[in-house]
Design a protein around this motif. Structure first.
Motif, PDB file in Angstrom:
ATOM      1  N   MET A  70      12.249 -18.380  -5.528  1.00  0.00           N
ATOM      2  CA  MET A  70      11.535 -19.298  -4.542  1.00  0.00           C
ATOM      3  C   MET A  70      11.023 -19.082  -3.156  1.00  0.00           C
ATOM      4  SD  MET A  70      11.149 -21.899  -6.667  1.00  0.00           S
ATOM      5  CE  MET A  70      10.660 -23.277  -5.629  1.00  0.00           C
ATOM      6  N   GLU A  71      11.890 -18.302  -2.378  1.00  0.00           N
ATOM      7  CA  GLU A  71      11.504 -18.155  -1.138  1.00  0.00           C
ATOM      8  C   GLU A  71      10.345 -17.204  -1.239  1.00  0.00           C
ATOM      9  OE1 GLU A  71      13.142 -15.985   2.835  1.00  0.00           O
ATOM     10  OE2 GLU A  71      14.654 -16.559   1.573  1.00  0.00           O
ATOM     11  N   THR A  72      10.283 -15.967  -1.970  1.00  0.00           N
ATOM     12  CA  THR A  72       9.232 -15.320  -1.996  1.00  0.00           C
ATOM     13  C   THR A  72       7.888 -15.703  -2.280  1.00  0.00           C
ATOM     14  OG1 THR A  72      10.705 -13.373  -2.623  1.00  0.00           O
ATOM     15  CG2 THR A  72       8.214 -13.077  -3.018  1.00  0.00           C
ATOM     16  N   LEU A  73       8.026 -17.003  -3.432  1.00  0.00           N
ATOM     17  CA  LEU A  73       6.865 -17.524  -4.003  1.00  0.00           C
ATOM     18  C   LEU A  73       6.328 -18.339  -2.844  1.00  0.00           C
ATOM     19  CD1 LEU A  73       7.884 -18.491  -7.383  1.00  0.00           C
ATOM     20  CD2 LEU A  73       5.950 -17.026  -6.946  1.00  0.00           C
ATOM     21  N   PHE A  74       7.151 -18.872  -2.044  1.00  0.00           N
ATOM     22  CA  PHE A  74       6.836 -20.140  -0.801  1.00  0.00           C
ATOM     23  C   PHE A  74       5.947 -19.083   0.068  1.00  0.00           C
ATOM     24  CE2 PHE A  74       7.504 -21.747   3.379  1.00  0.00           C
ATOM     25  CZ  PHE A  74       7.073 -22.913   3.099  1.00  0.00           C
ATOM     26  N   ARG A  75       6.474 -17.907   0.375  1.00  0.00           N
ATOM     27  CA  ARG A  75       5.846 -16.899   1.249  1.00  0.00           C
ATOM     28  C   ARG A  75       4.396 -16.700   0.715  1.00  0.00           C
ATOM     29  NH1 ARG A  75       8.652 -13.947   5.209  1.00  0.00           N
ATOM     30  NH2 ARG A  75      11.104 -14.409   5.130  1.00  0.00           N
ATOM     31  N   LEU A  76       4.300 -16.203  -0.257  1.00  0.00           N
ATOM     32  CA  LEU A  76       2.982 -15.811  -0.987  1.00  0.00           C
ATOM     33  C   LEU A  76       2.112 -16.948  -0.798  1.00  0.00           C
ATOM     34  CD1 LEU A  76       4.297 -13.751  -3.983  1.00  0.00           C
ATOM     35  CD2 LEU A  76       2.870 -13.030  -2.002  1.00  0.00           C
ATOM     36  N   TYR A  77       2.601 -18.205  -1.336  1.00  0.00           N
ATOM     37  CA  TYR A  77       1.775 -19.398  -1.264  1.00  0.00           C
ATOM     38  C   TYR A  77       1.172 -19.772  -0.058  1.00  0.00           C
ATOM     39  CZ  TYR A  77       0.344 -24.390  -1.352  1.00  0.00           C
ATOM     40  OH  TYR A  77      -0.293 -25.588  -0.976  1.00  0.00           O
ATOM     41  N   TYR A  78       2.096 -19.672   0.992  1.00  0.00           N
ATOM     42  CA  TYR A  78       1.688 -20.028   2.277  1.00  0.00           C
ATOM     43  C   TYR A  78       0.754 -18.926   2.948  1.00  0.00           C
ATOM     44  CZ  TYR A  78       2.152 -21.874   6.983  1.00  0.00           C
ATOM     45  OH  TYR A  78       2.164 -22.321   8.202  1.00  0.00           O
ATOM     46  N   GLN A  79       1.034 -17.603   2.611  1.00  0.00           N
ATOM     47  CA  GLN A  79      -0.040 -16.810   2.942  1.00  0.00           C
ATOM     48  C   GLN A  79      -1.565 -16.664   2.328  1.00  0.00           C
ATOM     49  OE1 GLN A  79       2.239 -13.346   1.925  1.00  0.00           O
ATOM     50  NE2 GLN A  79       3.006 -13.031   3.829  1.00  0.00           N
ATOM     51  N   SER A  80      -1.570 -17.271   0.920  1.00  0.00           N
ATOM     52  CA  SER A  80      -2.652 -17.495   0.437  1.00  0.00           C
ATOM     53  C   SER A  80      -3.314 -18.813   1.024  1.00  0.00           C
ATOM     54  CB  SER A  80      -2.552 -17.573  -1.216  1.00  0.00           C
ATOM     55  OG  SER A  80      -1.822 -18.884  -1.435  1.00  0.00           O
ATOM     56  N   GLU A  81      -2.824 -19.805   1.447  1.00  0.00           N
ATOM     57  CA  GLU A  81      -3.255 -20.933   1.955  1.00  0.00           C
ATOM     58  C   GLU A  81      -3.648 -20.939   3.311  1.00  0.00           C
ATOM     59  OE1 GLU A  81      -4.118 -23.855   0.273  1.00  0.00           O
ATOM     60  OE2 GLU A  81      -3.622 -22.573  -1.390  1.00  0.00           O
ATOM     61  N   LYS A  82      -3.044 -20.245   4.120  1.00  0.00           N
ATOM     62  CA  LYS A  82      -2.968 -20.054   5.559  1.00  0.00           C
ATOM     63  C   LYS A  82      -3.323 -18.924   6.265  1.00  0.00           C
ATOM     64  CE  LYS A  82      -1.517 -24.421   5.792  1.00  0.00           C
ATOM     65  NZ  LYS A  82      -2.378 -25.554   6.184  1.00  0.00           N
ATOM     66  N   GLY A  83      -3.147 -17.897   5.473  1.00  0.00           N
ATOM     67  CA  GLY A  83      -3.597 -16.542   5.960  1.00  0.00           C
ATOM     68  C   GLY A  83      -2.647 -15.935   6.784  1.00  0.00           C
ATOM     69  N   GLN A  84      -1.431 -16.342   6.826  1.00  0.00           N
ATOM     70  CA  GLN A  84      -0.486 -15.854   7.731  1.00  0.00           C
ATOM     71  C   GLN A  84       1.181 -16.023   7.131  1.00  0.00           C
ATOM     72  OE1 GLN A  84      -0.724 -18.111  11.481  1.00  0.00           O
ATOM     73  NE2 GLN A  84       0.219 -19.454  10.878  1.00  0.00           N
ATOM     74  N   GLU A  85       1.866 -15.399   7.805  1.00  0.00           N
ATOM     75  CA  GLU A  85       3.235 -15.547   7.288  1.00  0.00           C
ATOM     76  C   GLU A  85       3.760 -16.767   7.947  1.00  0.00           C
ATOM     77  OE1 GLU A  85       6.009 -14.125   5.723  1.00  0.00           O
ATOM     78  OE2 GLU A  85       5.116 -12.009   4.948  1.00  0.00           O
ATOM     79  N   PRO A  86       4.870 -17.665   6.902  1.00  0.00           N
ATOM     80  CA  PRO A  86       5.355 -18.626   7.575  1.00  0.00           C
ATOM     81  C   PRO A  86       6.352 -18.417   8.688  1.00  0.00           C
ATOM     82  CG  PRO A  86       6.187 -18.160   5.250  1.00  0.00           C
ATOM     83  CD  PRO A  86       5.145 -17.524   5.564  1.00  0.00           C
ATOM     84  N   ASN A  87       6.371 -19.182   9.629  1.00  0.00           N
ATOM     85  CA  ASN A  87       7.282 -18.785  10.755  1.00  0.00           C
ATOM     86  C   ASN A  87       8.855 -19.220  10.463  1.00  0.00           C
ATOM     87  OD1 ASN A  87       7.931 -21.577  11.357  1.00  0.00           O
ATOM     88  ND2 ASN A  87       6.101 -21.534  12.662  1.00  0.00           N
ATOM     89  N   ALA A  88       9.811 -18.641  11.221  1.00  0.00           N
ATOM     90  CA  ALA A  88      11.250 -19.035  10.810  1.00  0.00           C
ATOM     91  C   ALA A  88      11.657 -20.369  10.817  1.00  0.00           C
ATOM     92  CB  ALA A  88      11.973 -18.088  12.023  1.00  0.00           C
ATOM     93  N   GLN A  89      11.067 -21.239  11.514  1.00  0.00           N
ATOM     94  CA  GLN A  89      11.420 -22.510  11.614  1.00  0.00           C
ATOM     95  C   GLN A  89      10.905 -23.140  10.276  1.00  0.00           C
ATOM     96  OE1 GLN A  89       9.819 -25.018  14.832  1.00  0.00           O
ATOM     97  NE2 GLN A  89      10.695 -26.889  14.196  1.00  0.00           N
ATOM     98  N   LEU A  90       9.658 -22.773   9.847  1.00  0.00           N
ATOM     99  CA  LEU A  90       9.040 -23.336   8.517  1.00  0.00           C
ATOM    100  C   LEU A  90       9.846 -22.878   7.321  1.00  0.00           C
ATOM    101  CD1 LEU A  90       7.286 -25.369   7.390  1.00  0.00           C
ATOM    102  CD2 LEU A  90       5.577 -23.266   7.142  1.00  0.00           C
ATOM    103  N   LEU A  91      10.439 -21.569   7.251  1.00  0.00           N
ATOM    104  CA  LEU A  91      10.972 -20.981   6.353  1.00  0.00           C
ATOM    105  C   LEU A  91      12.695 -21.584   6.462  1.00  0.00           C
ATOM    106  CD1 LEU A  91      10.499 -17.267   6.477  1.00  0.00           C
ATOM    107  CD2 LEU A  91      10.224 -18.789   4.387  1.00  0.00           C
ATOM    108  N   GLY A  92      13.006 -21.933   7.401  1.00  0.00           N
ATOM    109  CA  GLY A  92      14.383 -22.600   7.506  1.00  0.00           C
ATOM    110  C   GLY A  92      14.366 -23.933   6.994  1.00  0.00           C
ATOM    111  N   LEU A  93      13.467 -24.523   7.011  1.00  0.00           N
ATOM    112  CA  LEU A  93      13.345 -26.060   6.687  1.00  0.00           C
ATOM    113  C   LEU A  93      13.207 -25.901   4.989  1.00  0.00           C
ATOM    114  CD1 LEU A  93      12.709 -29.143   6.882  1.00  0.00           C
ATOM    115  CD2 LEU A  93      10.272 -28.517   7.454  1.00  0.00           C
ATOM    116  N   PHE A  94      12.156 -24.762   4.643  1.00  0.00           N
ATOM    117  CA  PHE A  94      11.970 -24.819   3.207  1.00  0.00           C
ATOM    118  C   PHE A  94      13.609 -24.417   2.693  1.00  0.00           C
ATOM    119  CE2 PHE A  94      11.181 -21.880  -0.492  1.00  0.00           C
ATOM    120  CZ  PHE A  94      10.411 -22.748  -1.291  1.00  0.00           C
TER     121      PHE A  94
END
Length: 409
Positions: free
Chosen positions: A375-399
């Motif tokens: 799930m975490e890898t999928l979230f990273r890929l989704y965020y990158q595809s939508e925002k063009g960048q890696e999610p930051n540590a705070q957002l990953l922690g919340l996820f």
């Protein structure tokens, strides 16, 4: 010579997201009243979308009645107001018996007929039937004939257009009705007008874009437009509503004109000058018309910045407006920057981030093979595809916290 004021698309009660526009509407309607007085207008045409909803707030209704009473000059300046696709036909016509005493004639249903008779002001209704009224003003020798074309569809016309070329059948139906009225009433001994709320275009030309804030007119099936040639050739001026930009559609011999809305109601109308139209007309002769710009109300702007200092400077120099800001950043707009921008101005409707590296989004696109990943890898890929960048540590922690709550160990 008769002087006419053409206006439309007041959309009383409309909001711009959470912002009320009622105070601006009061100011701009006051300006329209002043123009009518200054120009010594004899007749007012209000071409639909009087309100913004079928069930307007009482403040919007009160503003309409007060404005029309003032515009009518105690009944000496007749007003003809039709409904648009935003209006309730029953609601618009409800005050008609009382309004007629002030020379205000509401028309919204094709089965309605305005009663004939003479008003205390001297204005007289000479002839009337479904979709038509002929009136006589005491200051001119000739009668004024008006074909009334409020917004309509297959249901309101109580007709069935078949299952094949419904668009063309709809045009034929209205054109035939209008032509019949013109043939029976509209000779050169009177002034012949048309007031309508439809999407008109010149056949064969590219359609004018409808504003974002306007409900697209779909008459039947996918019908989008009527043609200017559907308006009878006896007509000397066609006063239209629906498009919010001042626009003369074009006709071989007839001015077919959208007056514009009095305020900019969406950011698709940003930088547009809003107008009313003054027409000078008499029986049997071509009319002359002139748009007059309106100054009241907050303008709408769409701006783009890549740094906080320029953003704040622009906001300070443009205090009275509504604005949509696009802010260019390497990453999403940080909380400090967002707070500084939003605090600097009371009319920021949208603050939109635009990422500098957004062009690389395609390389992060999700594929079927990715579905087996955690799930975490999928979230990273989704965020990158939508925002063009890696999610930051705070957002990953919340996820991760959310995932832990939905999938407890």
């Amino acid at each position: 010579m008769l002087k006419i004021l053409h206006t439309a698309d007041w959309h009383l009660g409309k909001r711009l997201q959470e912002y009320s526009r009622l105070e601006e509407q009061k100011l701009v309607l006051d300006e329209i009243c002043q123009i009518a007085d200054r120009e010594k207008v004899d007749l007012v045409l209000l071409a639909g979308d009087i309100f913004d909803s079928f069930n307007p707030a009482h403040e919007a209704v009160e503003l309409l009645y007060k404005t029309l009473r003032r515009l009518s000059k105690n009944g000496t300046r007749p007003i003809i107001a039709i409904s648009g696709n935003h209006d309730s036909t029953q609601f618009v016509e409800a005050p008609d018996p009382l309004a007629r005493e002030l020379g205000i004639f509401f028309y919204s249903r094709y089965d309605s007929v305005i009663p004939c008779g003479k008003m205390d002001s001297g204005v007289e209704i000479l002839n009337s039937e479904s979709g038509f009224v002929e009136l006589k003003l005491p200051q001119v020798e000739f009668p004024v004939r008006v074909i009334l074309a409020p917004f309509a569809n297959e249901v309101s016309l109580r007709t069935y257009l078949g299952e094949e070329n419904r668009e063309e059948e709809f045009r034929k139906l209205l054109a035939s009705k209008w032509q019949d009225l013109a043939d029976r009433y509209c000779d050169e001994k009177g002034l012949n007008l048309f007031v309508g709320h439809f999407f008109f275009m010149k056949e064969g030309e590219k359609a004018e874009a409808e504003p974002e804030s306007e409900r697209p007119i779909l008459h039947v099936g996918g019908t989008q437009a009527l043609f200017t040639q559907n308006i009878p050739s006896q007509i000397q001026y066609a006063a239209l509503g629906h498009l919010h930009r001042y626009h003369a559609v074009g006709h071989d011999s007839i001015p077919v004109v959208y007056s514009s809305s009095p305020l900019a109601y969406s950011f698709s109308e940003a930088d547009q000058e809003k107008k009313v139209v003054i027409i000078e007309a008499e029986a049997g002769k071509p009319v002359s018309y002139q748009p007059i710009g309106l100054k009241q109300g907050r303008p709408l702007y769409k701006v783009k910045f890549d740094n906080l200092a320029d953003t704040l400077a622009w906001l300070e120099s443009n205090p009275y407006c509504f604005v949509e800001i696009t802010f260019i950043a390497d990453e999403s707009i940080d909380a400090t920057t967002r707070k500084a921008i939003m605090k600097a101005h009371d009319g920021i409707v949208s603050l939109i981030p635009q990422l500098k590296n957004a062009g690389v989004q395609e390389s992060f696109a999700l594929h079927v093979d990715d579905l087996g990943k955690d799930m975490e890898t999928l979230f990273r890929l989704y965020y990158q595809s939508e925002k063009g960048q890696e999610p930051n540590a705070q957002l990953l922690g919340l996820f991760k916290e959310i995932i832990s709550q939905t999938n407890p160990a």
